[in-house]
Design an enzyme around this catalytic site. Structure first.
Site, short mmCIF file in Angstrom:
data_model
loop_
_atom_site.label_atom_id
_atom_site.label_comp_id
_atom_site.label_asym_id
_atom_site.label_seq_id
_atom_site.Cartn_x
_atom_site.Cartn_y
_atom_site.Cartn_z
CG MET A 24 22.37 27.98 108.01
SD MET A 24 20.93 29.00 108.45
CE MET A 24 20.64 29.86 106.92
CB ALA A 60 16.32 44.84 102.85
CD GLU A 61 19.09 38.96 104.80
OE1 GLU A 61 20.07 38.50 105.40
OE2 GLU A 61 18.37 38.26 104.06
NE ARG A 95 21.44 21.46 119.16
CZ ARG A 95 21.65 21.87 117.91
NH1 ARG A 95 22.24 23.01 117.67
NH2 ARG A 95 21.27 21.13 116.90
N GLY A 118 28.33 34.27 103.32
CA GLY A 118 28.97 35.35 104.08
C GLY A 118 28.76 36.74 103.53
CB SER A 119 26.41 38.33 101.14
OG SER A 119 25.13 38.14 101.67
CG HIS A 140 14.68 35.08 110.17
ND1 HIS A 140 15.10 33.77 110.09
CD2 HIS A 140 13.40 35.10 109.73
CE1 HIS A 140 14.12 33.03 109.61
NE2 HIS A 140 13.08 33.81 109.37
CG ASP A 158 14.88 34.28 122.86
OD1 ASP A 158 15.00 33.47 121.92
OD2 ASP A 158 13.81 34.87 123.10
CD GLU A 159 18.11 29.80 127.37
OE1 GLU A 159 17.27 28.97 127.77
OE2 GLU A 159 18.91 30.38 128.13
C1 GAR Z 1 20.78 35.45 104.97
O1 GAR Z 1 19.70 35.65 104.09
C2 GAR Z 1 20.29 35.38 106.40
O2 GAR Z 1 19.22 36.25 106.66
C3 GAR Z 1 19.85 33.95 106.48
O3 GAR Z 1 20.86 33.24 105.80
C4 GAR Z 1 21.38 34.06 104.77
C5 GAR Z 1 22.89 34.08 104.88
O4 GAR Z 1 23.44 34.74 103.79
N1 GAR Z 1 19.71 33.51 107.83
C6 GAR Z 1 18.73 32.70 108.24
O5 GAR Z 1 17.90 32.23 107.50
C7 GAR Z 1 18.74 32.41 109.74
N2 GAR Z 1 17.52 31.79 110.13
P1 GAR Z 1 24.93 35.24 103.82
O6 GAR Z 1 25.79 34.03 104.20
O7 GAR Z 1 25.21 35.69 102.42
O8 GAR Z 1 25.04 36.35 104.83
#
Ligand code: GAR
Length: 202
Positions: free
Chosen positions: A90, A173-174, A65, A13-14, A109, A141-142
Site C-alpha cells: 500500500m 479470483a485474485e 519517497r 499476504g493472501s 488490483h 508504471d509511474e
Molecule cells: C488484495 O485484494 C489486493 O488486490 C489489494 O489489496 C489486497 C491485499 O490482500 N491491492 C490493492 O488494493 C492495490 N491497489 P492480501 O494481502 O491478502 O494479498
C-alpha cells in the site's frame, strides 16, 4: 537460469501465499528471493518466515519517497531480482523505483481497471452498483493503477452481496489470476503494443 521474484506486501499476504503455493506446485518456474514489507507487523511476513523465505522490513516514516524507493530498488538489485510482484503493497512507487525495474513490476488490483483505481476498490464497485467487477493484474508504471493490463478476471455482483462477500469472491479470483499472470510474464511469451499485452498467435 532460475528466475527470482520479490513480493512486496503491507498486510495479510493472501496473494503472496497463493504465489508461494504456485511456486511450490511448479506452476511458476521461479523462486521467491525475498518478501519485503513497509510494515513490521504484516501477517504476510510470518507466512514467509514459516516457508523459510527471506523477509525484509523497510519502514517508511521519516524518509522521503525518493530515498525510500531508491533503497528498495538497491535491496532488490542486490538480490538479483528479475520480477517484482506487488501484493497488497500500500505505497505508491515513484520513478526512483519504477525506472530501474521498468517492465518488471506487476500489481494486482481488486477491480476491472480502469474502473475503480485506488483504495477500497471493491467497496467503490459495490456502491457504484456495477453488475460485474473482478480483478486486474497489470504492469506498474509511474501512475496509479495505470500500467498495461496482463490479465483480468470477472466476478459478478449478486443482489445478495455485501462488500465483504463480494470482496471474498474477488480475492478467490485474485489467487487464481496472479500466479497465472506471473507465469505468463516470466515465460516472456508476450509483446506489448501501446497499452495492449498480446500473446503470440498459436
Ligand atoms: C488484495 O485484494 C489486493 O488486490 C489489494 O489489496 C489486497 C491485499 O490482500 N491491492 C490493492 O488494493 C492495490 N491497489 P492480501 O494481502 O491478502 O494479498
Amino acid at each position: 537460469m532460475n528466475k527470482r521474484i520479490a513480493v512486496l506486501l503491507s498486510g495479510r499476504g493472501s496473494n503472496f501465499a497463493a504465489i508461494a503455493a504456485a511456486v511450490n506446485a511448479g506452476l511458476i518456474p521461479a523462486s521467491i528471493a525475498v518478501v519485503v514489507s513497509n510494515r513490521a507487523g504484516a501477517p504476510g511476513l510470518d507466512h514467509a518466515r514459516a516457508l523459510g523465505i527471506e523477509t525484509l522490513v523497510l519502514p517508511s516514516p521519516g524518509i522521503t519517497r525518493a530515498d525510500y524507493d531508491s533503497a528498495l530498488a538497491a535491496e532488490l538489485q542486490a538480490r538479483s531480482v528479475d520480477l517484482v510482484c506487488l501484493a497488497g503493497f500500500m505505497r505508491l512507487l515513484s520513478p526512483s523505483f519504477v525506472r530501474p525495474f521498468a517492465g518488471r513490476i506487476l500489481n494486482i488490483h481488486p477491480s476491472l481497471l480502469p474502473a475503480f483505481p485506488g483504495l477500497d476498490a471493491q467497496k467503490q464497485a459495490f456502491e457504484y452498483g456495477v453488475r460485474i467487477t473482478g480483478c486486474t493484474v497489470h504492469f506498474v508504471d509511474e501512475g496509479l493503477d495505470s500500467g498495461p493490463i496482463v490479465l483480468q478476471a470477472a466476478v459478478p455482483v449478486l443482489d445478495t452481496d455485501t462488500v465483504e462477500s463480494l470482496s471474498a469472491r474477488i480475492l478467490e479470483a485474485e489467487h487464481r489470476a496472479y500466479p497465472q499472470a506471473i507465469a505468463l510474464v516470466l515465460s516472456g511469451n508476450y509483446s506489448i503494443e501501446g497499452r495492449r499485452v498480446l500473446r503470440p498467435k498459436q
